[in-house]
Design an enzyme around this catalytic site. Structure first.
Site, PDB file in Angstrom:
ATOM      1  N   LYS A  26     -29.894 -26.972  15.660  1.00  0.00           N
ATOM      2  CA  LYS A  26     -29.815 -27.329  14.239  1.00  0.00           C
ATOM      3  C   LYS A  26     -30.801 -28.468  13.926  1.00  0.00           C
ATOM      4  CE  LYS A  26     -27.397 -25.965  11.404  1.00  0.00           C
ATOM      5  NZ  LYS A  26     -27.443 -24.806  10.460  1.00  0.00           N
ATOM      6  N   TYR A  63     -26.200 -26.404  20.571  1.00  0.00           N
ATOM      7  CA  TYR A  63     -25.987 -26.116  19.140  1.00  0.00           C
ATOM      8  C   TYR A  63     -26.656 -27.179  18.284  1.00  0.00           C
ATOM      9  CZ  TYR A  63     -23.610 -26.354  14.588  1.00  0.00           C
ATOM     10  OH  TYR A  63     -23.347 -26.454  13.239  1.00  0.00           O
ATOM     11  N   THR A  89     -25.681 -29.880   9.897  1.00  0.00           N
ATOM     12  CA  THR A  89     -24.478 -30.521  10.432  1.00  0.00           C
ATOM     13  C   THR A  89     -24.732 -31.987  10.774  1.00  0.00           C
ATOM     14  OG1 THR A  89     -23.099 -30.545  12.425  1.00  0.00           O
ATOM     15  CG2 THR A  89     -25.230 -29.532  12.655  1.00  0.00           C
ATOM     16  N   ASP A  90     -23.648 -32.770  10.818  1.00  0.00           N
ATOM     17  CA  ASP A  90     -23.779 -34.169  11.246  1.00  0.00           C
ATOM     18  C   ASP A  90     -24.014 -34.269  12.760  1.00  0.00           C
ATOM     19  OD1 ASP A  90     -21.244 -33.418  12.111  1.00  0.00           O
ATOM     20  OD2 ASP A  90     -20.196 -35.156  11.278  1.00  0.00           O
ATOM     21  N   GLU A  91     -23.814 -33.143  13.475  1.00  0.00           N
ATOM     22  CA  GLU A  91     -23.929 -33.201  14.944  1.00  0.00           C
ATOM     23  C   GLU A  91     -25.363 -33.476  15.401  1.00  0.00           C
ATOM     24  OE1 GLU A  91     -21.550 -30.287  17.021  1.00  0.00           O
ATOM     25  OE2 GLU A  91     -20.226 -30.051  15.300  1.00  0.00           O
TER      26      GLU A  91
HETATM   27  P1  NAD Z   1     -19.858 -19.244  10.951  1.00  0.00           P
HETATM   28  O1  NAD Z   1     -20.144 -19.096  12.400  1.00  0.00           O
HETATM   29  O2  NAD Z   1     -18.456 -19.096  10.460  1.00  0.00           O
HETATM   30  O3  NAD Z   1     -20.726 -18.188  10.124  1.00  0.00           O
HETATM   31  C1  NAD Z   1     -22.064 -17.929  10.408  1.00  0.00           C
HETATM   32  C2  NAD Z   1     -22.462 -16.661   9.656  1.00  0.00           C
HETATM   33  O4  NAD Z   1     -23.850 -16.413   9.952  1.00  0.00           O
HETATM   34  C3  NAD Z   1     -21.675 -15.415  10.106  1.00  0.00           C
HETATM   35  O5  NAD Z   1     -21.286 -14.675   8.980  1.00  0.00           O
HETATM   36  C4  NAD Z   1     -22.684 -14.637  10.934  1.00  0.00           C
HETATM   37  O6  NAD Z   1     -22.486 -13.231  10.899  1.00  0.00           O
HETATM   38  C5  NAD Z   1     -24.006 -15.040  10.287  1.00  0.00           C
HETATM   39  N1  NAD Z   1     -25.138 -14.921  11.220  1.00  0.00           N
HETATM   40  C6  NAD Z   1     -25.191 -15.387  12.506  1.00  0.00           C
HETATM   41  N2  NAD Z   1     -26.372 -15.059  13.055  1.00  0.00           N
HETATM   42  C7  NAD Z   1     -27.082 -14.402  12.104  1.00  0.00           C
HETATM   43  C8  NAD Z   1     -28.382 -13.816  12.066  1.00  0.00           C
HETATM   44  N3  NAD Z   1     -29.181 -13.839  13.147  1.00  0.00           N
HETATM   45  N4  NAD Z   1     -28.809 -13.235  10.922  1.00  0.00           N
HETATM   46  C9  NAD Z   1     -27.994 -13.194   9.828  1.00  0.00           C
HETATM   47  N5  NAD Z   1     -26.748 -13.709   9.813  1.00  0.00           N
HETATM   48  C10 NAD Z   1     -26.301 -14.297  10.939  1.00  0.00           C
HETATM   49  O7  NAD Z   1     -20.478 -20.643  10.537  1.00  0.00           O
HETATM   50  P2  NAD Z   1     -19.961 -21.714   9.485  1.00  0.00           P
HETATM   51  O8  NAD Z   1     -18.965 -22.588  10.137  1.00  0.00           O
HETATM   52  O9  NAD Z   1     -19.628 -21.031   8.222  1.00  0.00           O
HETATM   53  O10 NAD Z   1     -21.291 -22.572   9.285  1.00  0.00           O
HETATM   54  C11 NAD Z   1     -22.240 -22.235   8.285  1.00  0.00           C
HETATM   55  C12 NAD Z   1     -23.389 -23.220   8.327  1.00  0.00           C
HETATM   56  O11 NAD Z   1     -22.898 -24.534   8.087  1.00  0.00           O
HETATM   57  C13 NAD Z   1     -24.093 -23.266   9.679  1.00  0.00           C
HETATM   58  O12 NAD Z   1     -25.460 -23.404   9.454  1.00  0.00           O
HETATM   59  C14 NAD Z   1     -23.515 -24.516  10.352  1.00  0.00           C
HETATM   60  O13 NAD Z   1     -24.450 -25.082  11.224  1.00  0.00           O
HETATM   61  C15 NAD Z   1     -23.267 -25.406   9.150  1.00  0.00           C
HETATM   62  N6  NAD Z   1     -22.154 -26.363   9.295  1.00  0.00           N
HETATM   63  C16 NAD Z   1     -20.931 -25.970   9.725  1.00  0.00           C
HETATM   64  C17 NAD Z   1     -19.895 -26.897   9.822  1.00  0.00           C
HETATM   65  C18 NAD Z   1     -18.500 -26.501  10.237  1.00  0.00           C
HETATM   66  O14 NAD Z   1     -17.637 -27.389  10.397  1.00  0.00           O
HETATM   67  N7  NAD Z   1     -18.195 -25.228  10.411  1.00  0.00           N
HETATM   68  C19 NAD Z   1     -20.132 -28.242   9.481  1.00  0.00           C
HETATM   69  C20 NAD Z   1     -21.417 -28.607   9.038  1.00  0.00           C
HETATM   70  C21 NAD Z   1     -22.414 -27.670   8.958  1.00  0.00           C
HETATM   71  P1  TYD Z   2     -14.737 -27.805  17.257  1.00  0.00           P
HETATM   72  O1  TYD Z   2     -13.778 -27.269  16.243  1.00  0.00           O
HETATM   73  O2  TYD Z   2     -15.277 -26.871  18.291  1.00  0.00           O
HETATM   74  O3  TYD Z   2     -15.911 -28.511  16.443  1.00  0.00           O
HETATM   75  P2  TYD Z   2     -17.131 -29.454  16.987  1.00  0.00           P
HETATM   76  O4  TYD Z   2     -17.201 -29.389  18.458  1.00  0.00           O
HETATM   77  O5  TYD Z   2     -18.317 -28.794  16.359  1.00  0.00           O
HETATM   78  O6  TYD Z   2     -16.836 -30.809  16.465  1.00  0.00           O
HETATM   79  O7  TYD Z   2     -14.026 -29.008  18.019  1.00  0.00           O
HETATM   80  C1  TYD Z   2     -13.489 -30.114  17.333  1.00  0.00           C
HETATM   81  C2  TYD Z   2     -12.987 -31.085  18.371  1.00  0.00           C
HETATM   82  O8  TYD Z   2     -11.877 -30.479  19.056  1.00  0.00           O
HETATM   83  C3  TYD Z   2     -14.006 -31.402  19.447  1.00  0.00           C
HETATM   84  O9  TYD Z   2     -13.851 -32.767  19.845  1.00  0.00           O
HETATM   85  C4  TYD Z   2     -13.625 -30.499  20.607  1.00  0.00           C
HETATM   86  C5  TYD Z   2     -12.115 -30.376  20.465  1.00  0.00           C
HETATM   87  N1  TYD Z   2     -11.561 -29.085  20.933  1.00  0.00           N
HETATM   88  C6  TYD Z   2     -10.515 -29.083  21.874  1.00  0.00           C
HETATM   89  O10 TYD Z   2     -10.040 -30.136  22.314  1.00  0.00           O
HETATM   90  N2  TYD Z   2     -10.043 -27.877  22.291  1.00  0.00           N
HETATM   91  C7  TYD Z   2     -10.536 -26.689  21.842  1.00  0.00           C
HETATM   92  O11 TYD Z   2     -10.067 -25.620  22.288  1.00  0.00           O
HETATM   93  C8  TYD Z   2     -11.600 -26.718  20.864  1.00  0.00           C
HETATM   94  C9  TYD Z   2     -12.177 -25.445  20.342  1.00  0.00           C
HETATM   95  C10 TYD Z   2     -12.065 -27.944  20.432  1.00  0.00           C
END
Ligand code: NAD
Ligand code: TYD
Length: 348
Positions: free
Chosen positions: A160, A156, A131-133
């Site tokens: 990561k 988080y 992630t970019d975070e």
């Molecule tokens: P998500 O939470 O929707 O899915 C995570 C999946 O991992 C789930 O299916 C869960 O069951 C599985 N999982 C969790 N713990 C586990 C374990 N101990 N063993 C096996 N499986 C397990 O997450 P996402 O949003 O799809 O993110 C996927 C990846 O991409 C993550 O690594 C996240 O850090 C990265 N990412 C997400 C975003 C975003 O905006 N969602 C952006 C950049 C990077």
């Molecule tokens: P989120 O979807 O949790 O992603 P991330 O924190 O990983 O960027 O949140 C996106 C933005 O929205 C973040 O600035 C937090 C804000 N947010 C709210 O204002 N209310 C909410 O209930 C949630 C879940 C997020």
């Protein structure tokens, strides 16, 4: 036939990646390893569950002997690692579970891949999806590049960042062939309604309040999830060994502006009077350690690999909202049971 392990393939992004790989590469056998936590859902990949080149394995990446066994049975050629605990708010409540899955889990996969491939790294690849975070927060100016120093602020992003460092260390120390990507906020179908966009779509449908943290002046760079899956496919196949690529949407939005846009579109789609949903906006206590702004400079992946987002934000958001409106049963299923307890605890 190449054997590809995808972890976290029952989650949001993972389900899109698994679908793409199973459909696009009939000469790969895709193994989807997922623990099916609250965020994992086999409904997300129902359309491919009976494909010949696909196997689902329920299992926990934190379980070292299980992971070692899996690698020694299947001799994977490539790993795309997406399994993670992914929600910042949950990491504030329970940081240890993030260390277990995101750090120890990644370490188990790295160790198993190293053991399996040592002596012959040719045509092997460990792809860590991050992630970019990890870069921390930007001020009002500037963009994250691949050389921006890591400066994570939430449990988080710290977990990561730690896993990213271990992936790099395995590359430098043991020669493990890896690629790593850091992507901005994704949105799209099958997104668990704890994150901003699906949570607010669900709340608008149900006429529930829209809990905006702080003053809403926080900025995120939004990317359509299917464009992330396309980028992942490209990096896995054409990315340079031991390289990092940033992936982003060139699409910054302040939360409050995004929420107002969502309200407008939803009012139209639901046949509600103008400004009905905006009245649901409620400013609530801010998230601790809330990062002000994320924005990605995706020049490297664009110049070197030719990737750029294929849809505009307007198109992606339209597709996303339509999907949730057409899949209310999916929404109802994932928001029953333990979701209700989570919601009460987080927002009461
Ligand atoms: P998500 O939470 O929707 O899915 C995570 C999946 O991992 C789930 O299916 C869960 O069951 C599985 N999982 C969790 N713990 C586990 C374990 N101990 N063993 C096996 N499986 C397990 O997450 P996402 O949003 O799809 O993110 C996927 C990846 O991409 C993550 O690594 C996240 O850090 C990265 N990412 C997400 C975003 C975003 O905006 N969602 C952006 C950049 C990077
Ligand atoms: P989120 O979807 O949790 O992603 P991330 O924190 O990983 O960027 O949140 C996106 C933005 O929205 C973040 O600035 C937090 C804000 N947010 C709210 O204002 N209310 C909410 O209930 C949630 C879940 C997020």
């Amino acid at each position: 036939m190449k054997k590809i392990l995808i972890t976290g393939g029952a989650g949001f992004i993972g389900s899109h990646v698994v679908r793409r790989f199973v459909n696009k590469y009939p000469d790969y056998h895709v193994f989807n390893l997922d623990a099916l936590t609250y965020a994992g859902n086999l409904e997300n990949i129902k359309d491919i569950e009976n494909k010949q080149n696909y196997t689902f394995i329920k299992g926990d990446i934190v379980n070292e002997s299980f992971i070692n066994n899996l690698f020694s049975i299947h001799h994977f050629d490539g790993v795309l690692h997406l399994a993670a605990e992914s929600h910042v708010d949950r990491s504030i409540e329970d940081p240890l579970s993030f260390v277990k899955t995101n750090v120890i889990g990644t370490m188990n996969l790295l160790n198993a891949a190293k053991k399996q491939w040592e002596g012959n790294f040719e045509n092997k690849r460990f792809y860590h999806i991050s992630t970019d975070e990890v870069y921390g927060s930007l001020g009002t100016e500037g963009l994250f590049t691949e050389t921006t120093p890591y400066n994570p602020n939430s449990p988080y992003s710290a977990s990561k960042a730690s896993s990213d460092h271990f992936v790099r260390a395995f590359g430098e120390t043991y020669g493990l062939p890896y690629v790593l990507t850091n992507c901005s906020n994704n949105y799209g179908s099958y997104h668990f309604p704890e994150k901003l966009i699906p949570l607010f779509i669900n709340n608008i449908i149900n006429n529930k309040s829209l809990p905006v943290y702080g003053d809403g002046n926080y900025t995120r760079d939004w990317l359509f999830v299917e464009d992330h899956a396309i980028a992942i496919d490209l990096v896995f196949h054409t990315g340079k060994n031991h390289e990092t690529y940033n992936i982003g949407g060139f699409n910054e939005w302040k939360n409050i502006d995004l929420v107002k846009l969502l309200c407008q579109i939803m009012d139209q789609k639901l046949g509600r009077e103008d400004n009905t949903s905006e009245k649901l906006i409620t400013f609530i206590k801010d998230r601790p350690g809330h990062d002000l702004r994320y924005a990605i400079d995706a020049t490297k992946i664009n110049k070197e690999l030719g990737w750029k987002p294929s849809v505009t934000f307007e198109e992606g958001l339209e597709k996303t909202i339509n999907w949730y409106l057409n899949n209310e049963e999916w929404l109802r299923n994932v928001t029953s049971g333990s979701y209700k307890d989570y919601y009460k605890k987080q927002y009461s």
